[in-house]
Every structure is written in C-alpha cells, then in structure tokens.
Write a protein that holds these residues in place. Structure first.
Motif, PDB file in Angstrom:
ATOM      1  N   ILE A 102       4.881  -1.163  18.868  1.00  0.00           N
ATOM      2  CA  ILE A 102       4.060  -0.628  19.971  1.00  0.00           C
ATOM      3  C   ILE A 102       4.847  -0.662  21.277  1.00  0.00           C
ATOM      4  CG2 ILE A 102       1.981  -1.029  21.343  1.00  0.00           C
ATOM      5  CD1 ILE A 102       0.697  -2.170  18.751  1.00  0.00           C
ATOM      6  N   GLN A 103       5.594  -1.725  21.511  1.00  0.00           N
ATOM      7  CA  GLN A 103       6.413  -1.806  22.731  1.00  0.00           C
ATOM      8  C   GLN A 103       7.470  -0.706  22.772  1.00  0.00           C
ATOM      9  OE1 GLN A 103       7.375  -6.201  22.462  1.00  0.00           O
ATOM     10  NE2 GLN A 103       7.048  -6.022  24.662  1.00  0.00           N
ATOM     11  N   ILE A 104       8.078  -0.430  21.629  1.00  0.00           N
ATOM     12  CA  ILE A 104       9.073   0.647  21.579  1.00  0.00           C
ATOM     13  C   ILE A 104       8.414   1.976  21.949  1.00  0.00           C
ATOM     14  CG2 ILE A 104      10.586   1.970  20.054  1.00  0.00           C
ATOM     15  CD1 ILE A 104      11.108  -0.635  18.515  1.00  0.00           C
ATOM     16  N   VAL A 105       7.205   2.210  21.424  1.00  0.00           N
ATOM     17  CA  VAL A 105       6.470   3.440  21.752  1.00  0.00           C
ATOM     18  C   VAL A 105       6.169   3.491  23.252  1.00  0.00           C
ATOM     19  CG1 VAL A 105       4.319   4.706  21.394  1.00  0.00           C
ATOM     20  CG2 VAL A 105       5.478   3.643  19.449  1.00  0.00           C
ATOM     21  N   LEU A 106       5.764   2.353  23.839  1.00  0.00           N
ATOM     22  CA  LEU A 106       5.489   2.308  25.279  1.00  0.00           C
ATOM     23  C   LEU A 106       6.741   2.650  26.085  1.00  0.00           C
ATOM     24  CD1 LEU A 106       3.265  -0.913  25.532  1.00  0.00           C
ATOM     25  CD2 LEU A 106       2.520   1.457  25.782  1.00  0.00           C
ATOM     26  N   GLY A 107       7.882   2.157  25.622  1.00  0.00           N
ATOM     27  CA  GLY A 107       9.125   2.468  26.312  1.00  0.00           C
ATOM     28  C   GLY A 107       9.470   3.940  26.220  1.00  0.00           C
ATOM     29  N   VAL A 108       9.278   4.535  25.040  1.00  0.00           N
ATOM     30  CA  VAL A 108       9.545   5.970  24.862  1.00  0.00           C
ATOM     31  C   VAL A 108       8.607   6.800  25.733  1.00  0.00           C
ATOM     32  CG1 VAL A 108       9.479   7.864  23.196  1.00  0.00           C
ATOM     33  CG2 VAL A 108      10.464   5.661  22.537  1.00  0.00           C
ATOM     34  N   LEU A 109       7.364   6.325  25.888  1.00  0.00           N
ATOM     35  CA  LEU A 109       6.381   7.025  26.718  1.00  0.00           C
ATOM     36  C   LEU A 109       6.559   6.724  28.203  1.00  0.00           C
ATOM     37  CD1 LEU A 109       3.155   6.574  24.531  1.00  0.00           C
ATOM     38  CD2 LEU A 109       4.622   8.585  24.724  1.00  0.00           C
ATOM     39  N   ARG A 110       7.591   5.969  28.549  1.00  0.00           N
ATOM     40  CA  ARG A 110       7.957   5.671  29.935  1.00  0.00           C
ATOM     41  C   ARG A 110       6.867   4.879  30.667  1.00  0.00           C
ATOM     42  NH1 ARG A 110      12.420   8.655  30.498  1.00  0.00           N
ATOM     43  NH2 ARG A 110      12.625   8.203  32.710  1.00  0.00           N
ATOM     44  N   ALA A 111       6.311   3.894  29.963  1.00  0.00           N
ATOM     45  CA  ALA A 111       5.289   3.045  30.575  1.00  0.00           C
ATOM     46  C   ALA A 111       5.879   1.941  31.443  1.00  0.00           C
ATOM     47  CB  ALA A 111       4.418   2.417  29.481  1.00  0.00           C
ATOM     48  N   GLY A 112       7.205   1.864  31.505  1.00  0.00           N
ATOM     49  CA  GLY A 112       7.837   0.815  32.306  1.00  0.00           C
ATOM     50  C   GLY A 112       7.574   0.922  33.787  1.00  0.00           C
ATOM     51  N   VAL A 113       7.067   2.055  34.239  1.00  0.00           N
ATOM     52  CA  VAL A 113       6.795   2.260  35.659  1.00  0.00           C
ATOM     53  C   VAL A 113       5.697   1.329  36.164  1.00  0.00           C
ATOM     54  CG1 VAL A 113       5.037   4.046  35.313  1.00  0.00           C
ATOM     55  CG2 VAL A 113       6.431   4.073  37.383  1.00  0.00           C
ATOM     56  N   ILE A 114       4.915   0.757  35.242  1.00  0.00           N
ATOM     57  CA  ILE A 114       3.807  -0.124  35.636  1.00  0.00           C
ATOM     58  C   ILE A 114       4.292  -1.270  36.519  1.00  0.00           C
ATOM     59  CG2 ILE A 114       2.074  -1.745  34.753  1.00  0.00           C
ATOM     60  CD1 ILE A 114       1.894   0.040  32.249  1.00  0.00           C
ATOM     61  N   GLY A 115       5.460  -1.792  36.227  1.00  0.00           N
ATOM     62  CA  GLY A 115       5.970  -2.935  36.989  1.00  0.00           C
ATOM     63  C   GLY A 115       6.188  -2.650  38.458  1.00  0.00           C
ATOM     64  N   TYR A 116       6.379  -1.377  38.820  1.00  0.00           N
ATOM     65  CA  TYR A 116       6.645  -1.037  40.214  1.00  0.00           C
ATOM     66  C   TYR A 116       5.387  -1.082  41.090  1.00  0.00           C
ATOM     67  CZ  TYR A 116      11.091   0.638  38.358  1.00  0.00           C
ATOM     68  OH  TYR A 116      12.307   0.724  37.732  1.00  0.00           O
ATOM     69  N   PHE A 117       4.217  -1.224  40.473  1.00  0.00           N
ATOM     70  CA  PHE A 117       2.980  -1.205  41.234  1.00  0.00           C
ATOM     71  C   PHE A 117       2.580  -2.590  41.745  1.00  0.00           C
ATOM     72  CE2 PHE A 117       2.676   2.718  38.809  1.00  0.00           C
ATOM     73  CZ  PHE A 117       2.214   3.613  39.772  1.00  0.00           C
ATOM     74  N   PHE A 118       3.398  -3.591  41.488  1.00  0.00           N
ATOM     75  CA  PHE A 118       3.081  -4.940  41.952  1.00  0.00           C
ATOM     76  C   PHE A 118       3.781  -5.199  43.286  1.00  0.00           C
ATOM     77  CE2 PHE A 118       2.120  -5.060  37.503  1.00  0.00           C
ATOM     78  CZ  PHE A 118       1.032  -5.899  37.410  1.00  0.00           C
ATOM     79  N   PRO A 119       3.022  -5.606  44.318  1.00  0.00           N
ATOM     80  CA  PRO A 119       3.614  -5.816  45.651  1.00  0.00           C
ATOM     81  C   PRO A 119       4.703  -6.889  45.640  1.00  0.00           C
ATOM     82  CG  PRO A 119       1.205  -5.850  45.736  1.00  0.00           C
ATOM     83  CD  PRO A 119       1.591  -5.883  44.288  1.00  0.00           C
ATOM     84  N   SER A 120       5.625  -6.747  46.554  1.00  0.00           N
ATOM     85  CA  SER A 120       6.726  -7.703  46.670  1.00  0.00           C
ATOM     86  C   SER A 120       6.213  -9.113  46.928  1.00  0.00           C
ATOM     87  CB  SER A 120       7.669  -7.268  47.801  1.00  0.00           C
ATOM     88  OG  SER A 120       8.684  -8.226  47.999  1.00  0.00           O
ATOM     89  N   ALA A 121       5.166  -9.241  47.754  1.00  0.00           N
ATOM     90  CA  ALA A 121       4.626 -10.569  48.070  1.00  0.00           C
ATOM     91  C   ALA A 121       4.108 -11.259  46.814  1.00  0.00           C
ATOM     92  CB  ALA A 121       3.506 -10.451  49.105  1.00  0.00           C
ATOM     93  N   VAL A 122       3.518 -10.495  45.902  1.00  0.00           N
ATOM     94  CA  VAL A 122       2.991 -11.067  44.660  1.00  0.00           C
ATOM     95  C   VAL A 122       4.132 -11.510  43.750  1.00  0.00           C
ATOM     96  CG1 VAL A 122       1.647 -10.569  42.582  1.00  0.00           C
ATOM     97  CG2 VAL A 122       0.858  -9.743  44.806  1.00  0.00           C
ATOM     98  N   ILE A 123       5.192 -10.705  43.674  1.00  0.00           N
ATOM     99  CA  ILE A 123       6.350 -11.072  42.847  1.00  0.00           C
ATOM    100  C   ILE A 123       7.014 -12.337  43.398  1.00  0.00           C
ATOM    101  CG2 ILE A 123       8.596 -10.328  42.011  1.00  0.00           C
ATOM    102  CD1 ILE A 123       6.242  -8.884  40.735  1.00  0.00           C
ATOM    103  N   LYS A 124       7.170 -12.400  44.714  1.00  0.00           N
ATOM    104  CA  LYS A 124       7.749 -13.609  45.315  1.00  0.00           C
ATOM    105  C   LYS A 124       6.841 -14.813  45.098  1.00  0.00           C
ATOM    106  CE  LYS A 124      10.377 -11.097  48.822  1.00  0.00           C
ATOM    107  NZ  LYS A 124      10.512 -10.771  50.266  1.00  0.00           N
TER     108      LYS A 124
END
Length: 537
Positions: A102-124
């Motif tokens: 399922i993860q491989i399918v998510l990668g092929v479907l370009r679902a990796g963009v989800i990570g960019y929606f988290f604010p910098s303050a939350v990541i820090k």
C-alpha cells in the motif's frame, strides 16, 4: 572549491564522517530495536530484522541523505493490538507485507506531498518533544532502573504508570554499578565532544560513543561479582543462537492463507497510513536538521519504506518507518550521506551473526548516556528561547506540540499542534482582512477608510461585519479595493447588506478602484459577486 557534501555527491564522498556516524547509530539502534519488539509483544529478533532491513534495504532505495529507518516506537500500540486481535505473528507479518505494498502505491500516486502541509513550528515542536521524551525515558535507564523496555515512548505505560511516575519509582531502585559507569560514559562523551575533538584529528576519527561503550564493556567484565558489578537484566539482551540452524530458526514467514480476512486488511491499511505519516513527518524534521538543507523526495521515500516493509514482513520483521532518534543521532555524529544508514544496518546484521555475546556485555546505562546527549541536542533551552522570540504565532503551536507529545504520543501531539496552528492562521486571517483608518474632516462628515486585503474569504466575514457595524451615522465610508483580487460571496453579501441598511442612516459609501471611485457600490459588488462565482481575476 566544493565546501560541503551536496545532494548530488556519491555515498562515498564523506567516509570520514559517515563511518563513525554509522557506529554511533548502530549503538543507538541496537537497544531500541530490541526494546520496541519487547514493548510490541513480538519476538526480539523481529526488531533486529526491522533494523537491518531499515538500514540496508530502505537506506539503499531512499533519497534521504541523513534519514535512518527501523522499527518505530509509534507503532508499538498498533503491533501489540494486532497481535492480540489476529492471534498469530505469521498473520501479522502478512499485514506488514500488504502495508508495504500500500505504501508503494501511495508513493506512485504521489501522496508524499502530505508532509508539506505541516507548519514549521509544529515540526520544530516535534523535534523538541521527542528530545524531551528521550531525556525523560532514559533517566531511569541511566540509573539502572530498566523496568520499562527501551523504545516504549508512550506516556501511559501498560502497568498504569507514566513517564514521570517511573522517574520517581526509580529512586528506590537505583543500581550503583550501572549508575557509576553511566556517569563515566557521560563524562567521556562530553569531554570527547567539547574538548578532545577540538585538539586532535584522532579524536574526530574515533567517535566518543564507541569509547564510552568500550568503557562500559570493560567495567562489566572487571566488576563482575562485586557490589559495583552489573547484573544481566541491566545489559543488552541480544538473542544468542546456539548454532546456524537455531539462527535460521529465529526467522518467521507470513501466512498468506488469510489474505482475504478483513481484519488483516484493516491492520495493513493502519500500518501503511501510520507508518507513512510518521515517515513524512520525520523527513520534514531531518531535512531541517540537515546542515546542508537538502530536500528529500517524499514520494520516493514512501516507495522505499514500502519496499522495506515488504522485505521485513517476508522474513519476520516488524514494520519500519524513518525514525527521528536514529536520524538525529546520525546527523549529530557527522553522517552526511546514506552510507551511514546502510552501514549501520550491515553492522546490525554482522553483530547478530558474529558477536552477540560481546554486545550482551554493554550496559544499558551507557547507551542511556549516549541517548541523553542526543535528546539534549534536540531540546536545547536555546530552542525554546528562539521560538519565543519569533512571536506568539509560531511559539503557541510549537509549545502545544511539545507538551502534547510528551504527555500523549507523537501522532496525537502532532495533531494537536496542527490544530492550534490552523486556529492561529484563522485568527491571523480574521485580523488581516482589512485595514481600518479613521479621519476627521474639518467640520464635515467623519471619514472612515477600509482597505481590503488581496484575498478576502468567509473567514474574514465576522471581522468586516464588526467594523461596519461600528461606523457612526453621518459618516463617509471609503472602501479601498485596489489590492483586492478575490472577494468571497459571503463578504459580498455583508457589504451589500451594509449599503442597503445604512442608506437610511446617512452613510455615504464610495468604492476606490484603480484610477476611479464608484459611488454606486452595488454595481461594483455585483462584479465581485461574478468573480467569486467564476473565479475570474
């Protein structure tokens, strides 16, 4: 002249940094692999398999330069629950394999963009929160209180205790031998990094953690049988096979006969989604820690993690994700290419086959000293001060994320921090929809000027209505829309209602457009009404 390693350099361009870093990551990963397996209710060897696969397989496929993968503490509750519900470790391995697909399918479907929606303050905040968890969880191990296995990062323990109560319980169970060698190891680490490494290149070639671990092994051997000795329960519990056949007997294989079982697919999707989210969050965090600020291709990372989970599940391993503790230890130790992650996996494999008895002499308190420094570097007091200086809009989501991660777990903490970040954005949008400027004209009507922002949405509706309601009778309202490119239908309605209702209160409304003023604002609002519907600019 090239000043540092870049994203396009080969994996052999930083051998003097990557090889020592791989050894440090190996010592950090070893107890965590075993502890996470123990906390998950799975065979200890399954944690080691996941660490080996995370290093070699995921490390080879991944596009991350500094990320390290392996079994994750965030999945322990899912694994424990799945093993109970499915009733078979072999069925669980089937879930791991399917989750990887399922993860491989998510990668092929370009679902990796989800990570960019988290604010910098939350990541820090995530980095700081994990740093604090490392410190709090390692304090008992530092003093020889090893009741809770390494890798169990949940605030509430299975026995009803929590992170803080375990520290208080530790006071009655401090072990002299582990505590003394832990302080010696911590002194070696600090001295090595702060003083010796700056005096000679020799001390940069040999990592301080290796010296600390060697000192721990020597202490365990020489003090054995004395009151300062270290009992077996305070040492690394690496499984020791009697022969090659018993070594092979530690591997398990998935049972695909139940592939049509709905519970198997539910667990597989849960593993895939949680592992993918944790990986993407870790990718964002490690990219911020990377001194060269290289960007990891997230879709490729999902494919790499999926491949790792397929392999891990096929040979009896736990699910893997990219993990921040090992990744940050790698970066702090000088790892700059994926070679360090791959070599750490090779070291895990070699150690399991060739030197398990030697590794079983390493005191857990020494490894706790190594992790304490890793945690401190993630949660330095200067980080709190720096986020506070940036302003409350960054500090509030940051501190909420930190506190929530420490008091709950990683995903809940991130979710709460993200929620607060969204509220801050909404509040800022509420404030910034317009600029109010009031003037008094000599003996004439009071003049009020409202300058609307470039985009005004329904989030701004309440703020604009409040300002309009406060305009006094007999005033002149100048509505400056020269910068406005989008006016939401909800706001158009508010403005239309205002013009209609205030005609009887002797309020003049003038719309300031580019190079002109419109004294019949309804016509102008109708134009914006069409823009809001058609999306025209």
């Amino acid at each position: 002249m090239k000043s540092h390693t870049t994203a396009h350099d080969g994996i052999f361009t930083n051998l003097k940094g990557d090889l020592p870093a791989s050894i440090v990551v190996f010592f950090v990963a070893l107890p965590l692999c075993l502890g996470i397996a123990l906390a998950s209710g799975a065979p200890l060897f399954s944690g080691l398999i996941a660490g080996i696969v995370g290093g070699i397989v995921v490390g080879a496929i991944s596009g991350s330069n500094v990320g390290v993968s392996g079994p994750a503490a965030g999945l322990t509750a899912i694994v424990l629950s799945a093993l109970t519900d499915l009733g078979s470790f072999e069925l669980f391995l089937t879930c791991v394999v399917l989750g990887g697909v399922i993860q491989i399918v998510l990668g092929v479907l370009r679902a990796g963009v989800i990570g960019y929606f988290f604010p910098s303050a939350v990541i820090k905040g995530m980095l700081t929160g994990i740093g604090l968890i490392i410190i709090l969880k390692q304090i008992p191990h530092f003093f020889g209180y090893d009741k809770v296995p390494e890798g169990n990062d949940a605030f509430i323990q299975n026995d009803g205790q929590n992170t803080f109560s375990e520290i208080f319980n530790m006071i009655d169970y401090i072990a002299i031998g582990p505590t003394i060698i832990a302080f010696i190891a911590l002194a070696i680490l600090i001295l090595w990094e702060a003083v010796l490494s700056k005096k000679s290149k020799v001390f940069t070639i040999v990592p301080g953690p290796v010296v600390a671990v060697a000192a721990g092994i020597v202490w365990q051997i020489t003090m054995q049988g004395t009151e300062w000795g270290i009992r077996p329960e305070h040492l690394v519990p690496l499984p020791v096979p009697e022969n090659f056949d018993s070594f092979l007997g530690q591997f398990s294989f998935p049972d695909f006969s139940a592939v049509t079982n709905g519970a198997v697919w539910v667990t597989a999707f849960t593993i895939a989604l949680v592992a993918s989210l944790e990986t993407l969050l870790c990718v964002e965090a490690t990219d911020k820690l990377d001194p060269y600020r290289r960007v990891t291709p997230t879709n490729r990372e999902l494919i790499a993690q999926g491949a790792g989970n397929v392999v891990s599940g096929l040979i009896g391993g736990l699910p893997v994700t990219q993990v921040i503790v090992r990744s940050s230890a790698n970066i702090q130790s000088g790892g700059r290419t994926k070679l360090s992650a791959i070599v750490h996996g090779i070291l895990l494999l070699v150690s399991v086959i060739m030197i398990p008895t030697v590794l079983n002499r390493i005191p857990l308190s020494v490894l706790a000293a190594v992790l304490l420094l890793v945690g401190y570097k993630l949660a330095k007091p200067a980080t709190f001060a720096g986020m506070y200086k940036v302003g409350w809009r960054q500090f509030v989501p940051y501190i909420v994320t930190v506190v929530a991660i420490v008091l709950t777990d990683l995903l809940i903490g991130i979710s709460l921090g993200l929620g607060v970040g969204i509220l801050v954005i909404l509040y800022t949008s509420y404030q910034n929809s317009h600029f109010l400027h009031k003037e008094d004209m000599d003996g004439e009507r009071p003049k009020v000027k409202i300058t609307l922002a470039e985009e005004v949405t329904f989030f701004n509706k309440a703020a604009i209505r409040k300002q309009l309601d406060e305009i006094a009778e007999g005033s002149s309202l100048f509505l400056d829309v020269r910068q406005t490119r989008f006016l939401d239908y909800d706001v158009v309605e508010v403005l239309n209602d205002f013009v209609t209702s205030f005609k009887d209160r002797n309020v003049e409304v003038v719309v300031i457009m580019e190079n002109e003023r419109v004294s019949n604002p309804q016509d102008y609002f109708e134009v914006f009404d069409m823009r809001s519907v058609t999306g025209a600019r």
